[in-house]
Design an enzyme around this catalytic site. Structure first.
Site, PDB file in Angstrom:
ATOM      1  N   GLU A 107     -50.783  -3.107  37.711  1.00 33.80           N
ATOM      2  CA  GLU A 107     -49.484  -3.149  38.463  1.00 33.80           C
ATOM      3  C   GLU A 107     -48.492  -2.342  37.974  1.00 33.80           C
ATOM      4  O   GLU A 107     -48.065  -2.536  36.753  1.00 33.80           O
ATOM      5  CB  GLU A 107     -49.315  -4.741  38.041  1.00 33.80           C
ATOM      6  CG  GLU A 107     -48.257  -5.281  39.011  1.00 33.80           C
ATOM      7  CD  GLU A 107     -46.884  -5.502  38.304  1.00 33.80           C
ATOM      8  OE1 GLU A 107     -45.997  -4.583  38.769  1.00 33.80           O
ATOM      9  OE2 GLU A 107     -46.626  -6.277  37.630  1.00 33.80           O
TER      10      GLU A 107
ATOM     11  N   GLU B  28     -37.278   4.336  39.145  1.00 33.51           N
ATOM     12  CA  GLU B  28     -37.252   2.968  38.606  1.00 33.51           C
ATOM     13  C   GLU B  28     -36.252   3.211  37.623  1.00 33.51           C
ATOM     14  O   GLU B  28     -36.506   3.630  36.410  1.00 33.51           O
ATOM     15  CB  GLU B  28     -38.697   2.366  38.374  1.00 33.51           C
ATOM     16  CG  GLU B  28     -38.661   1.018  37.957  1.00 33.51           C
ATOM     17  CD  GLU B  28     -40.088   0.277  37.785  1.00 33.51           C
ATOM     18  OE1 GLU B  28     -40.094  -0.716  37.928  1.00 33.51           O
ATOM     19  OE2 GLU B  28     -40.769   1.189  37.253  1.00 33.51           O
TER      20      GLU B  28
ATOM     21  N   LYS C 277     -53.578  -6.601  24.229  1.00 31.98           N
ATOM     22  CA  LYS C 277     -52.617  -5.782  23.456  1.00 31.98           C
ATOM     23  C   LYS C 277     -50.946  -6.046  24.055  1.00 31.98           C
ATOM     24  O   LYS C 277     -50.703  -5.557  25.236  1.00 31.98           O
ATOM     25  CB  LYS C 277     -52.702  -4.176  23.591  1.00 31.98           C
ATOM     26  CG  LYS C 277     -51.814  -3.363  22.580  1.00 31.98           C
ATOM     27  CD  LYS C 277     -51.522  -2.079  22.936  1.00 31.98           C
ATOM     28  CE  LYS C 277     -50.467  -1.918  23.830  1.00 31.98           C
ATOM     29  NZ  LYS C 277     -49.165  -2.228  22.878  1.00 31.98           N
TER      30      LYS C 277
ATOM     31  N   CYS D 171     -39.888  -5.284  37.737  1.00 32.84           N
ATOM     32  CA  CYS D 171     -40.493  -4.253  38.465  1.00 32.84           C
ATOM     33  C   CYS D 171     -40.287  -4.448  40.214  1.00 32.84           C
ATOM     34  O   CYS D 171     -40.371  -3.523  40.600  1.00 32.84           O
ATOM     35  CB  CYS D 171     -42.200  -4.098  38.111  1.00 32.84           C
ATOM     36  SG  CYS D 171     -42.980  -5.668  38.271  1.00 32.84           S
TER      37      CYS D 171
END
Length: 501
Positions: A268, A399, A192, A302
């Site tokens: 992750e 983040e 996906k 990231c």
């Protein structure tokens, strides 16, 4: 900072017609069962470029059924490693042959720089498939020296049907990083892609068919995370889920996997990586690296080194150089070869980044440069640098996933280790020093999965990549990543006549 509004230099680039907008299930492009479609938007303009089939639970069921049949009764897990390798190498060759179209799709779908896609990311995606193709015929168990009169050995077998849920920031690299080792191991899968960037994943599915990957082995279901993604995470007939994305969604994936068939997961997740600069370095060179560590891929990385710690001896000089260099950073159309930074992936991410910038201002950080949208149509944001940032400010803790840097001063090695580790994340860290003792001490003290010394974004197919703490668990890349897709089976038998028979 420079805003680039257009250039005749790249007018010759042929932006491709979008060919694939349906789900790819059991080797065929098909409409979703509901007939629903969602819009794919060009972040350069905010305009719709395609309507994509919206897969939901029923479509995931069909894809999993195809993958299960291909695993239980199809040829892929039963081919020799040499045969899987040959097909995967053909797949990689086809990626190379279509590099320009794939790079253009990622540019119009995700705002990624075309020149980087064409020269680096798409070729790297092809090499990732080749790397794991080379491992396909080298998956071996072990012969064991048993403590009794037994002959023992282990088999490493494919885990089964894998669900891959991949993010939008590196759609091509993430696709091949997940699919490559799973194919080499003999697994079948349902992928996906992120709803923001579905176009290249569907193109890769088309190429996999041309390469000779059997029907049902690689299925792509486009759609939303809360429907298609949730259906993959909770599906009783999926044997493993691999997810890359936010920590918040990673929790949901793990909960769904546990509540269904207790399938293993690899996650992750997010990061808030420290970029630590000691005062013995070349300030000019390290400034370039610090900018790259935060602004590469418009900050949608990231492992972005967005918490920049600078030792007090060079702090002022560093800031002068930083302002000087950021003025040369060009923001503009990702097809322009002179541009360093394209648009953010979509309106939601654009607005989210701007809200973090406002948080920084309200909480007392000093805006050194940037801090507002670029003066052009589309989702462009100026490179933004804050100073006077406290460790407990929102911009230092959360983040942001955008072109926002926080610069903080430190005195001692002990201080910066404590502050660098003062985060819920643990994905990566950068250490800039010419002192070997400092490099060794700090690299062993930072709790993160990847440490880069005097470099940044030093990824390699041989280098395992993953996080500590709330940055997740499991590793991508490197031979270790094959382990996610393999089961270890132990076999024992008597060496002599068995007393049990």
């Amino acid at each position: 900072m420079t805003v680039q509004n257009g250039s005749a230099e790249y007018s010759h680039i042929n932006i491709p017609k979008i060919k694939f907008t349906k789900l790819f299930i059991n080797g065929h492009f098909v409409d979703s069962i509901s007939g629903k479609r969602f819009e794919s938007v060009d972040p350069r303009s905010g305009e719709v470029i395609a309507d994509i089939a919206e897969g939901e639970k029923e479509d995931v069921d069909l894809a999993v059924k195809a993958a299960r049949e291909a695993f239980d009764n199809g040829p892929w897990p039963r081919l020799t490693g040499c045969e899987r390798r040959r097909i995967m190498l053909k797949f990689a060759d086809l990626i190379d042959e279509n590099v320009e179209e794939l790079a253009a799709l990622d540019a119009i779908d995700g705002g990624k720089l075309y020149k980087i896609g064409k020269t680096m990311e798409i070729p790297s995606a092809a090499e990732s498939i080749r790397y794991f193709a080379g491992a396909a015929d080298k998956i071996h168990g072990s012969t064991l020296k048993m403590s009794r009169e037994l002959h023992g050995y282990t088999l490493r077998e494919p885990i089964g049907v894998v669900g891959h849920i991949i993010p939008w920031n590196f759609p091509s690299l993430m696709f091949t990083m997940k699919v490559g080792p799973a194919l080499a191991a003999g697994c079948t899968m349902v992928v996906k892609p992120a709803e923001q960037t579905p176009l290249s994943a569907l193109y890769y599915a088309h190429l996999s068919k041309l390469a000779g990957i059997p029907d049902g082995v690689l299925n792509v279901v486009t759609g939303y995370g809360h429907t298609a993604g949730a259906a993959i995470s909770s599906h009783m007939d999926i044997d493993k889920v691999c997810f890359t994305g936010s920590t918040e969604v990673g929790r949901l994936v793990m909960q769904a996997a546990a509540a269904s068939n207790l399938k293993p997961v690899s996650l992750e997740l997010g990061g808030k990586s420290p970029f630590i600069i000691f005062d013995d370095v070349d300030v000019d060179k390290v400034t370039d690296l610090a900018l790259l560590g935060t602004l590469y891929n418009k900050g949608e990385v990231c492992v972005a080194g967005s918490r920049v710690f600078v030792q007090e001896g060079i702090y002022d000089k560093f800031l002068v150089k930083l302002v000087e260099k950021v003025k040369t950073w060009v923001v503009g159309d990702p097809f322009d070869p002179n541009v360093h930074q394209g648009p953010q992936v979509d309106k939601n991410q654009y607005e989210r980044i701007l809200s973090f910038i406002e948080h920084g201002k309200r909480e007392g950080a000093t805006l050194l440069t940037g801090g507002k949208p670029s003066d052009r149509k589309g989702y462009y944001i100026e490179p933004t640098i804050f100073i006077d940032v406290a460790d407990d400010m929102t911009i230092a803790k959360e983040e942001i996933f955008g072109p926002v840097m926080s610069v903080m001063k430190f005195k001692t090695v002990e201080e910066v280790i404590k502050r660098a580790n003062g985060t819920k994340y643990g994905l990566a860290a950068g250490i800039m020093t010419n002192d070997l003792n400092i490099a060794n001490t700090v690299s062993r003290s930072i709790r993160a999965g990847v440490i880069w010394i005097n470099c940044y974004f030093a990824f390699d197919r041989d280098l395992p990549y993953g996080g500590y703490k709330m940055s997740g668990f499991g590793r991508d890349m490197g031979m270790e990543s094959l382990d996610k897709y393999l089961q270890v089976k132990s076999v024992a038998m008597p060496i002599y006549d068995s007393p049990w028979l």
